[in-house]
Scaffold this active site. Structure first.
Site, mmCIF file in Angstrom:
data_model
loop_
_atom_site.group_PDB
_atom_site.id
_atom_site.type_symbol
_atom_site.label_atom_id
_atom_site.label_comp_id
_atom_site.label_asym_id
_atom_site.label_seq_id
_atom_site.Cartn_x
_atom_site.Cartn_y
_atom_site.Cartn_z
ATOM 1 N N HIS A 12 50.048 51.105 38.651
ATOM 2 C CA HIS A 12 49.962 50.033 39.653
ATOM 3 C C HIS A 12 48.527 49.551 39.746
ATOM 4 O O HIS A 12 47.594 50.252 39.335
ATOM 5 C CB HIS A 12 50.463 50.495 41.020
ATOM 6 N N ALA A 426 41.389 38.965 51.765
ATOM 7 C CA ALA A 426 40.937 37.582 51.654
ATOM 8 C C ALA A 426 39.687 37.466 52.517
ATOM 9 O O ALA A 426 39.707 37.818 53.695
ATOM 10 C CB ALA A 426 42.018 36.638 52.145
ATOM 11 N N ARG A 505 39.073 44.328 62.941
ATOM 12 C CA ARG A 505 38.579 44.625 61.586
ATOM 13 C C ARG A 505 37.819 43.386 61.126
ATOM 14 O O ARG A 505 38.388 42.465 60.560
ATOM 15 C CB ARG A 505 39.788 44.882 60.686
#
Ligand SMILES: [Fe+2]
Length: 575
Positions: A12, A426, A505
């Site tokens: 992965h 992002a 955050r």
């Protein structure tokens, strides 16, 4: 020297990173090109092609291909530990002893085949394997910019055999202090419990962490799952991190927890609700994870931290932003550097930097994650013409100012600017933005595109000179890898980006690394008084972050979003 780092050894998060004379020239995840999250069971061929094309070099010019998966000798305690602890699945135990590098050989074979497809000439390019946890360690230490002796922490599900790494970096070299081995993986337990709590491993861990503040950790004691003993951790594989016949199965799907866990805690969560007892389990799991990591840091890294206070952290567990908040709250931690691509995609960068450092190349602090493809406004215009959808576009005179106006009016805006981010967050290149003082903006973004559980927090990007007031800290936070307690006065100003427990955050934005995003925040301040935007990733649920203008347009058309700022263009839907 030209070094290409590749990842994907654990099936992965395949990715590629290109290092030229110690400088990160390009890095990208394969998932963005093939449009499949985590690029499971794929090699990073498209990502590597992008890196080479971006740098304008030929595959034959590559000196070294570095790969974050290495052979582990029978002299290492790793394979013996694995064999001993998997006695209940003798086929696996024997395999670890008799054929313990099978997976390495398979990986190596896959890299050689992919390299040939890329155009590499293996008679002149060297293949260099790097132990998985050394790659994670290098991705944080060598890119931290720390010059003093630095404590290094690595927490992830599993590499070859190691699951958790404690070491230190000094003078550009990494030294191991202690490793924990499979099945004794605290991050693995977090993953197994993520499955039990009804989410998918690799993505669901964030959801468990977001769910935790809704529960009461004291309601259920989960400490029987694993216990730290004198710097070791022993996972109770009768409940979690189970393999073979012990695994719980439901509708033909096998999980990393057992029937015994279900008998103990009840049926696994299967709906979207935020109900008891699951919220309490999430809270208890999160607390157990944090407490155990802190205990292990005390034991293995305490002496180094007492000396210099510098800590570098990578591995999937380093994406646990609540743990990171507790790490920087420690009196002995002066500064924490978390590799922004802390999961396995970052091991491409880690393997490459590890080899580069070994060759004596100078590596400096990673300042930003804008390492992916970039597209001009003309290319955006061509993509717009190629799409058969009723869209309109205008060229904006002043992109930050006009975008800020749309945001201040209460609109979500898709924001596509510059080079795509490397890593899961992002950070203002492929984002959906909103004004965090507009009541209900998070709901609106959810209704228009995200469709995610409302209880999950959205996060803020904050202008650097305002950030210390908002987060009450001067600790660097460029990558959204740490939560901070939001100041009381700011909780009222930007309620849409403050989580239930009063934390956020944050991404602290600096002018040097993203001038246009910085200008946007300045315009927001001029219009609303708050130099903050809500920032979430530019993708539809279940899809990777968009890469190209065509991806952005397809996502835009397939959503209810009304505004897309595509480089200098404002794209809207024809009514
Ligand atoms: Fe890993």
């Amino acid at each position: 020297m030209i070094i290409l780092g590749l990842s994907g050894a654990l099936n992965h998060d395949a990715s590629a990173a290109l290092l030229i004379d110690g400088e990160i020239v390009a890095a990208a995840e394969e998932e963005r090109f093939i449009r499949e999250k985590h690029a499971k069971n794929r090699m990073p061929l498209n990502a590597a092609r992008f890196c080479l094309a971006f740098a304008g070099i030929d595959a034959r010019d590559i000196d070294i291909v570095a790969y974050p998966y290495a052979p582990i000798g029978l002299g290492s305690p790793a394979r013996w530990h694995y064999a001993k602890r998997h006695w209940y699945a003798p086929d696996r135990a024997l395999d670890a002893l008799l054929n313990g590098n099978r997976r390495y050989r398979r990986n190596r074979g896959r890299v050689l085949v992919m390299g040939t497809a890329l155009g590499i000439d293996w008679s002149t390019t060297r293949f260099v394997p790097v132990e998985h946890h050394l790659a994670h360690a290098s991705s944080s230490y060598h890119l931290s910019g720390f010059t003093e002796r630095t404590a290094i922490l690595g927490v992830d599900g599993k590499g070859e055999y190691a699951t958790t790494f404690f070491g230190y970096g000094e003078g550009g070299r990494i030294h191991k202090i202690k490793e924990l081995y499979d099945p004794d993986s605290i991050s693995g337990v977090y993953g197994a419990m993520t499955e039990y709590l009804g989410f998918e491993m690799l993505d669901g861990e964030y959801k468990v962490m977001g769910m935790a503040p809704y529960g009461d950790a004291a309601r259920h004691d989960l400490s029987r799952l694993f216990r730290p003993v004198r710097g070791e951790v022993e996972v109770d594989t009768r409940y979690v991190n189970t393999v073979g016949l012990r695994r719980y199965r439901e509708d033909g799907v096998g999980y990393y927890f057992s029937r015994k866990l279900v008998d103990w805690l009840g049926p696994r969560r299967t709906d979207e609700s935020l109900d008891e007892p699951f919220v309490h389990y999430a809270a208890s799991l999160q607390k157990l994870f944090e407490d155990t990591c802190l205990h292990l840091v005390d034991t293995h890294l305490g002496a180094i931290l007492a000396e210099t206070g510098k800590l570098a952290f990578a591995g999937g567990g380093a994406l646990n932003v609540k743990l990171n908040q507790r790490l920087i709250a420690r009196a002995d931690v002066k500064e924490l550097f978390v590799q922004p691509a802390a999961g396995d995609s970052g091991t491409a960068l880690g393997a490459a930097t590890y080899v580069a450092a070994g060759c004596g190349e100078n590596l400096s602090r990673m300042q930003h994650v804008y390492l992916g493809p970039v597209f001009s406004t003309d290319e955006c215009q061509r993509a717009l013409r190629a799409i058969a959808a009723p869209l309109e576009s205008v060229r904006l005179e002043d992109v930050p100012r006009e975008t800020a106006r749309l945001l201040a009016e209460g609109n979500p805006v898709a924001w596509f600017q510059g080079r795509m981010e490397f890593g899961p967050r992002a950070l203002g290149a492929r984002s959906i933005l909103g004004c965090p003082s507009v009541a209900g903006i998070a709901d609106r973004i959810n209704a228009q595109i995200k469709f995610r559980e409302r209880w999950r927090p959205f996060c803020p990007s904050v202008l650097d000179r305002v950030a210390p007031q908002v987060i009450q800290s001067h600790h660097p936070a460029p990558f959204m890898t740490i939560t901070f307690d939001v100041a009381e006065s700011w909780k009222r100003r930007i309620p849409e980006v403050v989580h239930r427990d009063g934390t956020a955050r944050v991404q602290v934005v600096e002018q040097a690394t993203n001038p246009r995003y910085y200008a946007l925040l300045e315009q927001m301040e001029a219009l609303t008084g708050d130099a903050v935007v809500l920032n979430t990733s530019l993708n539809r649920q279940g899809e990777p972050i968009v890469c190209t203008p065509a991806d952005a347009l397809a996502m835009f058309v397939g959503s209810d979003l009304e505004y897309l700022v595509l480089e200098d263009l404002l794209v809207t839907k024809r009514r």
